[in-house]
Structures are given as C-alpha cells and as structure tokens.
Design a protein around this motif. Structure first.
Motif, PDB file in Angstrom:
ATOM      1  N   PRO A  97       0.786  -1.050  -0.038  1.00 43.58           N
ATOM      2  CA  PRO A  97      -0.172   0.042   0.044  1.00 43.58           C
ATOM      3  C   PRO A  97       0.822   1.233  -0.012  1.00 43.58           C
ATOM      4  O   PRO A  97       0.809   2.369  -0.683  1.00 43.58           O
ATOM      5  N   ALA A  98       1.798   1.278   0.659  1.00 43.98           N
ATOM      6  CA  ALA A  98       2.713   2.386   0.877  1.00 43.98           C
ATOM      7  C   ALA A  98       3.627   2.577  -0.536  1.00 43.98           C
ATOM      8  O   ALA A  98       3.824   3.668  -1.083  1.00 43.98           O
ATOM      9  N   VAL A  99       3.858   1.480  -1.260  1.00 45.74           N
ATOM     10  CA  VAL A  99       4.848   1.513  -2.468  1.00 45.74           C
ATOM     11  C   VAL A  99       3.820   2.321  -3.406  1.00 45.74           C
ATOM     12  O   VAL A  99       4.099   3.233  -4.174  1.00 45.74           O
ATOM     13  N   ARG A 100       2.361   1.663  -3.463  1.00 47.43           N
ATOM     14  CA  ARG A 100       1.580   2.267  -4.446  1.00 47.43           C
ATOM     15  C   ARG A 100       1.036   4.061  -4.026  1.00 47.43           C
ATOM     16  O   ARG A 100       1.092   4.676  -4.948  1.00 47.43           O
ATOM     17  N   GLU A 101       1.163   4.123  -2.883  1.00 47.90           N
ATOM     18  CA  GLU A 101       0.836   5.586  -2.382  1.00 47.90           C
ATOM     19  C   GLU A 101       1.948   6.400  -2.799  1.00 47.90           C
ATOM     20  O   GLU A 101       1.762   7.267  -3.536  1.00 47.90           O
ATOM     21  N   GLN A 102       3.265   6.038  -2.633  1.00 49.31           N
ATOM     22  CA  GLN A 102       4.260   7.035  -2.903  1.00 49.31           C
ATOM     23  C   GLN A 102       4.394   6.964  -4.731  1.00 49.31           C
ATOM     24  O   GLN A 102       4.731   7.907  -4.928  1.00 49.31           O
ATOM     25  N   LEU A 103       4.248   5.660  -5.376  1.00 54.04           N
ATOM     26  CA  LEU A 103       4.272   5.927  -6.565  1.00 54.04           C
ATOM     27  C   LEU A 103       3.365   7.010  -7.383  1.00 54.04           C
ATOM     28  O   LEU A 103       3.623   7.518  -8.312  1.00 54.04           O
ATOM     29  N   GLY A 104       2.212   6.982  -6.417  1.00 51.54           N
ATOM     30  CA  GLY A 104       1.222   7.838  -7.010  1.00 51.54           C
ATOM     31  C   GLY A 104       1.623   9.245  -7.032  1.00 51.54           C
ATOM     32  O   GLY A 104       1.030  10.096  -7.748  1.00 51.54           O
ATOM     33  N   ILE A 105       2.110   9.647  -5.656  1.00 51.49           N
ATOM     34  CA  ILE A 105       2.623  10.986  -5.223  1.00 51.49           C
ATOM     35  C   ILE A 105       3.659  11.384  -6.511  1.00 51.49           C
ATOM     36  O   ILE A 105       3.410  12.501  -6.981  1.00 51.49           O
ATOM     37  N   LEU A 106       4.424  10.350  -6.759  1.00 53.78           N
ATOM     38  CA  LEU A 106       5.422  10.709  -8.060  1.00 53.78           C
ATOM     39  C   LEU A 106       4.740  10.961  -9.295  1.00 53.78           C
ATOM     40  O   LEU A 106       5.088  11.854 -10.050  1.00 53.78           O
ATOM     41  N   ASP A 107       3.770  10.149  -9.474  1.00 49.58           N
ATOM     42  CA  ASP A 107       3.014  10.170 -10.840  1.00 49.58           C
ATOM     43  C   ASP A 107       2.241  11.430 -10.785  1.00 49.58           C
ATOM     44  O   ASP A 107       2.475  11.878 -12.070  1.00 49.58           O
ATOM     45  N   LYS A 108       1.875  12.111  -9.834  1.00 48.86           N
ATOM     46  CA  LYS A 108       1.234  13.322 -10.017  1.00 48.86           C
ATOM     47  C   LYS A 108       2.284  14.341 -10.241  1.00 48.86           C
ATOM     48  O   LYS A 108       1.950  15.314 -10.995  1.00 48.86           O
ATOM     49  N   ALA A 109       3.515  14.206  -9.725  1.00 46.31           N
ATOM     50  CA  ALA A 109       4.561  15.117  -9.575  1.00 46.31           C
ATOM     51  C   ALA A 109       5.065  15.147 -10.954  1.00 46.31           C
ATOM     52  O   ALA A 109       5.457  16.450 -11.510  1.00 46.31           O
ATOM     53  N   VAL A 110       5.085  14.423 -11.664  1.00 45.73           N
ATOM     54  CA  VAL A 110       5.680  14.374 -13.103  1.00 45.73           C
ATOM     55  C   VAL A 110       4.615  14.303 -14.178  1.00 45.73           C
ATOM     56  O   VAL A 110       4.950  14.629 -15.304  1.00 45.73           O
ATOM     57  N   SER A 111       3.458  14.691 -13.867  1.00 55.33           N
ATOM     58  CA  SER A 111       2.357  14.299 -14.748  1.00 55.33           C
ATOM     59  C   SER A 111       2.344  15.680 -15.860  1.00 55.33           C
ATOM     60  O   SER A 111       2.031  15.648 -16.813  1.00 55.33           O
TER      61      SER A 111
END
Ligand SMILES: N[C@@H](CCC(=O)N[C@@H](CS)C(=O)NCC(=O)O)C(=O)O
Length: 223
Positions: A133-147
């Motif tokens: 769950p933390a892996v997915r959450e943190q990749l989601g934060i990065l996903d938004k940052a580079v979007s």
C-alpha cells in the motif's frame, strides 16, 4: 588534478546516482568497486555507507553532497538549478525521496526480495504484502508530480530526476513493483523516457545486490 574516484558499487542505487552526475556532465571518473562495509568506505563515511568520493585532497560522503561538489567543480550542463524556486524544488524532491521513499521502495520492498530476513532465504512475502500500500501511495505521489512536464522540477532534467531513476529501476525488477509502476501511467512514461538517457544506460547495474566485506558478512546486503 586526478580524476574523481567514486568508491562504491555499480549495484548500489546511491552510487549509481553519483555516477549518473558524472555521465551527464561528461566527467571522467574512476569507479572503485567496493563491498558494503569495506574499510575504504569506513575511512571516509562514519557509518561506512556508499558511495564516497576522493578527488585530490577532497574526501566526501553522502551522495547529494558529492553530486553538489561535482556539479560545481566541473564544466558541463548543471544538474542543480540555480534559481531559487527550482533549486528549492530540487532539494524538496531529493529530501522526500531520500528520507521517505527510499525507505519504502528500496530498504523495505526491494530488500524483502534480495536480502530477506526469512530463515529459508526466500522472499519475505509478509513484508512485501505489508509494504505494497505504501509503495502504491508513493508511486502515486510521484506520478502526479511528473504528470504535467515529465520532470520532477520545471521542464528540465535535474538531479531530482537522477536521484529517483535508479530507485524506479529497482522497483520495476520485481512483480508487484513493476505492476504498481505500470499503473502509475505518467510515472511509467517518465521512467521509460529517461531510462533511454545514456547516463542511465551506461550505469546499468549487474544483477544482484552489492557484496559485503568478509568481516561484515553478518549484516544484510543493502543496495
Ligand atoms: N544517505 C546516504 C545513503 C547511502 C546508502 O544508504 N547507501 C547504501 C547503498 S545504496 C549503503 O551503503 N548501505 C549499506 C548500509 O546501510 O550498511 C547517501 O545519500 O549517500
């Protein structure tokens, strides 16, 4: 002046970051391949972590400090922005990735595969399930940052990206991490695009974690 000597391992994410800085700036350097816990590391880093740098009479530890030194000492495209806002944003992402995300993605998820604390040496399924769950959450934060731009900071490749790419590479090497990365579509595109850079390709690690120095062999391997 001699070439900078990077003491670490080609398999270590933080060593790769420093090597990528050299590659981006076309700095000629020497990589001295060293096992974890080696005296050469302890001679410079108080806790014996890698990488460390030797350049003439300069000795440094901590990847970010080494990268800053190389960026300011050598010609070639700067990897750290100089304007206050992008400079601060680069600091922001480096700090978040190194203090929070590295612990989740590398020290917990990846190590559950490559240096499990299980008695049979098999991947630690409990630790993997617990951290996902933390892996997915943190990749989601990065996903938004580079979007919006395809970079972590503004619209150019900086040390913030260099600092993240080796971690994403390791996350993608195992099934749940690869799946979570693929689901973060902007981040997956970002990774694929920057993984084509020659600084990334030229520092592609051999398989497996860094070795441990013999007298230190009791501790887990840590990339
Ligand atoms: N904050 C340090 C972290 C360095 C680090 O943790 N390196 C790992 C290899 S990628 C290491 O030496 N691990 C061995 C250990 O923790 O004992 C940096 O940025 O250089």
């Amino acid at each position: 002046m001699p070439k900078p000597e990077i003491i670490g391992s080609a398999r270590s994410t933080y060593t790769r970051v420093v090597r990528m800085v050299c590659e981006e700036k076309a700095i000629e350097y020497v990589l001295t391949e060293t096992p974890l816990g080696a005296p050469e590391l302890l001679a410079i880093h108080p806790f014996g972590k890698m990488p460390v740098l030797r350049h003439g009479d300069v000795e440094l530890f901590e990847s970010k400090a080494i990268a800053t030194y190389l960026d300011r000492s050598f010609a070639g495209p700067p990897v750290f922005p100089s304007d206050p806002r992008p400079a601060a944003l680069a600091e922001q992402w480096v700090s978040l990735v190194n203090t929070v995300m590295d612990r989740t993605l590398i020290r917990t998820y990846l190590l559950a595969y490559i240096a499990p604390k299980t008695s049979d040496g098999k991947p630690d399924r409990g630790a993997i399930e617990a951290v996902m769950p933390a892996v997915r959450e943190q990749l989601g934060i990065l996903d938004k940052a580079v979007s919006s731009t395809g970079y972590l900071v503004g619209d150019r490749f900086t040390f913030a990206d260099i600092n993240l790419l080796p971690i994403l590479h390791r996350v993608g090497q195992f099934p749940e991490g690869a799946e979570a990365l693929a689901a973060a579509t902007h981040l997956a595109r970002y990774y694929d695009r920057h993984a084509a850079r020659s600084s990334f390709r030229r520092t592609d690690p051999p398989s497996g974690p860094p070795g441990r120095a013999k007298r230190d062999a009791g501790s887990a391997a840590v990339p």
